[in-house]
Write an enzyme that holds these catalytic residues in place. Structure first.
Site, PDB file in Angstrom:
ATOM      1  N   PHE A  50       3.363   7.478   6.770  1.00 39.13           N
ATOM      2  CA  PHE A  50       3.426   7.760   5.335  1.00 39.13           C
ATOM      3  C   PHE A  50       2.088   8.264   4.787  1.00 39.13           C
ATOM      4  CE2 PHE A  50       1.519   3.582   5.075  1.00 39.13           C
ATOM      5  CZ  PHE A  50       0.812   3.555   3.880  1.00 39.13           C
ATOM      6  N   LYS A  51       1.010   7.933   5.461  1.00 39.11           N
ATOM      7  CA  LYS A  51      -0.319   8.285   4.956  1.00 39.11           C
ATOM      8  C   LYS A  51      -0.584   9.782   5.017  1.00 39.11           C
ATOM      9  CE  LYS A  51      -1.763   3.664   6.079  1.00 39.11           C
ATOM     10  NZ  LYS A  51      -2.579   2.725   6.858  1.00 39.11           N
ATOM     11  N   ASP A  52       0.219  10.506   5.803  1.00 36.91           N
ATOM     12  CA  ASP A  52       0.070  11.962   5.840  1.00 36.91           C
ATOM     13  C   ASP A  52       0.282  12.581   4.460  1.00 36.91           C
ATOM     14  OD1 ASP A  52      -0.475  12.376   8.595  1.00 36.91           O
ATOM     15  OD2 ASP A  52       1.643  12.141   9.081  1.00 36.91           O
ATOM     16  N   LEU A 110      -2.985  12.235   2.627  1.00 36.74           N
ATOM     17  CA  LEU A 110      -4.177  12.727   3.324  1.00 36.74           C
ATOM     18  C   LEU A 110      -4.131  14.220   3.618  1.00 36.74           C
ATOM     19  CD1 LEU A 110      -4.847   9.613   5.522  1.00 36.74           C
ATOM     20  CD2 LEU A 110      -6.323  10.540   3.737  1.00 36.74           C
ATOM     21  N   THR A 144      -3.988   5.173   9.273  1.00 37.19           N
ATOM     22  CA  THR A 144      -4.917   5.891   8.390  1.00 37.19           C
ATOM     23  C   THR A 144      -5.840   6.803   9.176  1.00 37.19           C
ATOM     24  OG1 THR A 144      -4.903   4.204   6.653  1.00 37.19           O
ATOM     25  CG2 THR A 144      -6.834   5.625   6.767  1.00 37.19           C
TER      26      THR A 144
END
Length: 380
Positions: A16-18, A21, A49
């Site tokens: 999900f951090k894509d 980021l 992360t």
């Protein structure tokens, strides 16, 4: 059955951090070019992360990135995603310690204002406000998507958020403050249950980290909680400063009954054991044919627990592709999850990382040597 699974992992690292980021990497590059400046990113990761940050800034102009991860304590796929990136501006550091140790080193280096200024340090993990800002967006998107599919009475929906560092759920908290008409946020965690203990009984005391099937939540000290506490204490920075000093000295924060009740007006929580995580993956797959990753399984287990008591609609945020945690899925289902191309190709790539001791001074020297002398053999 009352549970929606919102897949947030369709980015280059399948986490999900894509979402935030990829945005942040382009934002940094644009602003640095506009200002004629350079930045050296320093971050700590419990798994996702690091790889998402690296993929967000690899090859970007005017940016170097130094990512610390706990040596041997991230999943093999997560490690490969970080250490197989061949880019002149990427430096992977494997620290002989826990994620909390890595995070403490990062905070210590950022607290050294002279060092931070001299080497233009910046952050990409959830201590960076821009990342939280980007994550707020999908709470609104998902809410309107569910509303379009199903008639919902106002404030009859709850988001379920697997979290260890309190970043993803903090974005939900801000969305709620901005007017998103949801009921409460259900925090899902594993046996590293400091956040569950806080919400359920007001116990925010730091204990030893336990290794689980959901390593990205193997955290005891949640760096983003400080931002929520600012609002809990009515935006009183001095009270917050005293409480954080209390945490540093006593390894705990004391809360009044009134404060605990106030926390519960926004948050619910549930803890999942390793056995419950595996059982949830197994049962959900048997009943639906859908494969959960172990972090999302903690969320689904939390929702199942709450649904036996109410009739809210629950949206569980799916934080990672199950193929990033193949052993847990195999243990639960007897089958390894299907790998997308971006993961299946990782085993053929060469790894590169720098192994350092659990020492802020050693990490500081490494960063300094790289930036001043280009010594890429430091810490090998």
């Amino acid at each position: 059955d009352g549970i929606y699974v919102a897949e947030l992992f369709h980015g280059p690292t399948y986490a999900f951090k894509d979402i935030a980021l990829q945005f942040l990497g382009n934002l940094f590059e644009h602003i640095l070019k506009e200002r004629g400046e350079k930045m050296n990113i320093l971050g700590a990761t419990s798994g996702d992360t690091g790889s998402a940050a690296i993929y967000g800034v690899k090859g970007k102009d005017n940016i170097n990135i130094f990512i610390l991860h706990p040596s041997g304590k991230v999943s093999p796929v997560q490690e490969l995603q970080m250490t197989t990136v061949k880019s002149e501006n990427v430096f992977n550091i494997a620290v002989k310690g826990s994620f909390d140790d890595c995070q403490a080193i990062v905070k210590q280096l950022f607290s050294d204002l002279e060092f931070k200024s001299k080497y233009n340090l910046g952050a990409v993990n959830s201590i960076n406000w821009a990342r939280i800002l980007a994550q707020i967006v999908y709470y609104f998107y998902i809410y309107f998507w569910v509303c379009d599919k199903q008639q919902i009475d106002e404030q009859h929906l709850r988001f379920v958020v697997p979290t260890g560092n309190f970043g993803n759920i903090l974005a939900g908290f801000y969305a709620r403050r901005m007017g998103l008409p949801i009921d409460k946020l259900l925090l899902a965690t594993n046996e590293n249950n400091i956040l569950h203990r806080l919400i359920s009984r007001g116990d925010y005391s730091i204990k030893d980290v336990v290794e689980t099937y959901s390593p990205s939540m193997d955290i005891q000290l949640s760096s983003n909680l400080e931002r929520y506490l600012y609002y809990l204490y009515e935006e009183d920075a001095e009270t917050l400063r005293k409480k954080m000093k209390e945490l540093s000295g006593e390894r705990k924060i004391h809360f009044t009954e009134e404060e605990i009740n106030k926390i519960r007006t926004v948050f619910l929580s549930h803890e999942s054991s390793n056995d419950e995580t595996i059982r949830t993956i197994r049962n959900f797959h048997t009943n639906t044919g859908y494969v959960l990753d172990p972090h999302t399984a903690c969320g689904v287990n939390a929702a199942n627990n709450m649904m036996s008591k109410d009739n809210y609609i629950y949206v569980c945020l799916a934080t990672a592709h199950p193929s990033k945690f193949p052993e847990a899925v195999y243990k639960a289902t007897g089958k390894y999850p299907e790998k997308p191309k971006g993961i299946s190709e990782l085993n053929d790539l060469e790894k590169q990382s720098y192994v350092l001791n659990n020492s802020a001074d050693e990490v500081k020297s490494f960063v300094k040597n790289i930036l001043e002398e280009g010594d890429k053999n430091a810490g090998r």
